[in-house]
Design an enzyme around this catalytic site. Structure first.
Site: not given
Ligand code: ATP
Ligand code: LTN
Length: 333
Positions: A116, A198, A201
């Site tokens: 992230k 993966k 969203k």
């Protein structure tokens, strides 16, 4: 509720957008299934969501939408406690004490932080770094026995366990050491476009994920476009991540194992298989979508569920927090 002999479950999901098929299969679906056997607390993790920049009005709306979608997925407020993380102050209070019992080095090793912070290089804030400590507090403040999550959260769960053991050793037995509950099939649903990644969203390519609120035609189209391979045979294999991923989805939604899926599609092409996968997804999501719309329109009901959930959760959490404050030597008057 805390006198119950049942084991306790806690899990959370961030209100950062509509849930994907991955969120459903890896986590939310199991939350509903576990309600009979366990005392369950399920939380909309809005405090975790702000580790990435959010538009305040959107975050507020998405928090209600996430709660409505959880109810539509079968979370029953008569059986489980459904609440919003920021409504229970003990999470943040305990997180500080736990942060003082967590090493910088441990947090530096978290792969989600590394991912992230690379993706949001303009906002590598301290919250993004300490995110797993808040998650540990979410779990430990309820002395949860079991935490149902997808495989990507395993590392955070291990950290929570280490923090619990360390605190218990330093200050005497306080926290239950939680176990992860990671499903055998579908713990890591992959992107439909890049099956080595993966399904997420926050992916910029909308064809890579199926959202729980996608309409039937969108679901059919996304399945049809899913990346497979040139072999043309429906079988599970490490060298066929696209097909294997679709098989996992189909397996979860139909209850069929891989062997019977392989024989079902012997001699048939990927076209038929993809269509069958799409129909299996639609048959599960369509009724959930209708229930979701109904719940979302009844704002009073939804807010009452969340108020009641917050009160019941806060009652349990405040007790743990008071115990911890005493153990670490905070003056009590
Ligand atoms: P984002 O993509 O914005 O980082 P997310 O889709 O990973 O978010 P979270 O709220 O972080 O969503 O995760 C909620 C739950 O869904 C967690 O238990 C997580 O492990 C699970 N989960 C997320 N993605 C998948 C996936 N692709 N397959 C299986 N489980 C998943
Ligand atoms: N970090 C989790 C969401 C989450 C969570 C939790 C999951 C926040 N607090 C406590 C289990 C237990 C994620 O899915 N990204």
């Amino acid at each position: 509720m805390e006198v119950s002999a049942k084991k306790r479950i806690l899990s959370g999901i961030q209100p950062t957008g509509t849930f994907t098929l991955g969120n459903y299969i890896g986590a939310v679906r199991n939350w509903g299934l576990l309600q009979q056997e366990y005392e369950c607390l399920y939380m909309v993790a809005n405090m975790h969501a702000i580790t990435v920049r959010q538009t305040p009005a959107d975050l507020r709306r998405q928090t209600r939408e996430a709660a409505a979608l959880l109810l539509a997925c079968g979370i029953d407020p008569q059986k489980s406690i459904l609440f919003v993380q920021s409504h229970v102050p003990a999470h943040a209070e305990l997180a500080w004490v736990l942060a003082c019992n967590t090493q910088f080095g441990e947090l530096s090793r978290m792969t989600q932080f590394k991912d992230k912070s690379a993706r949001h290089a303009d906002n590598v804030n301290a919250g993004l770094f300490t995110y797993p400590v808040l998650m540990a507090a979410d779990i430990l403040v309820y002395n949860a026995d079991l935490v149902p999550v997808g495989a990507d959260q395993k590392q955070h769960l291990e950290l929570a366990r280490n923090i619990a053991v360390r605190f218990n050793n330093a200050y005497s037995d306080t926290f239950t050491v939680p176990d992860p509950y990671i499903p055998k099939t579908g713990a890591r649903i992959m992107s439909l476009q890049e099956p080595e990644k993966k399904m997420s969203k926050s992916d910029t390519n909308a064809n890579s994920f199926i959202l729980m609120l996608d309409d039937p035609d969108t679901i059919r189209r996304k399945c049809k476009r899913a990346v497979t391979d040139s072999e043309g045979v429906v079988r599970a294999d490490e060298s066929k991540p696209g097909v294997t991923n679709l098989m996992s989805i189909y397996s979860v939604f139909t209850g069929k194992d891989f062997a019977s899926i392989e024989s079902e599609f012997t001699g048939k092409g990927y076209g038929d298989f993809k269509l069958a996968v799409a129909e299996s997804v639609i048959s599960v999501f369509h009724p959930i979508q209708q229930e979701y719309q109904r719940i979302l329109e009844d704002k009073t009901y939804l807010d009452d569920v969340l108020k009641d959930g917050a009160q019941r959760a806060a009652h349990i959490a405040a007790k743990t927090c008071a115990k911890v404050y005493k153990k670490v030597g905070f003056l009590q008057l």
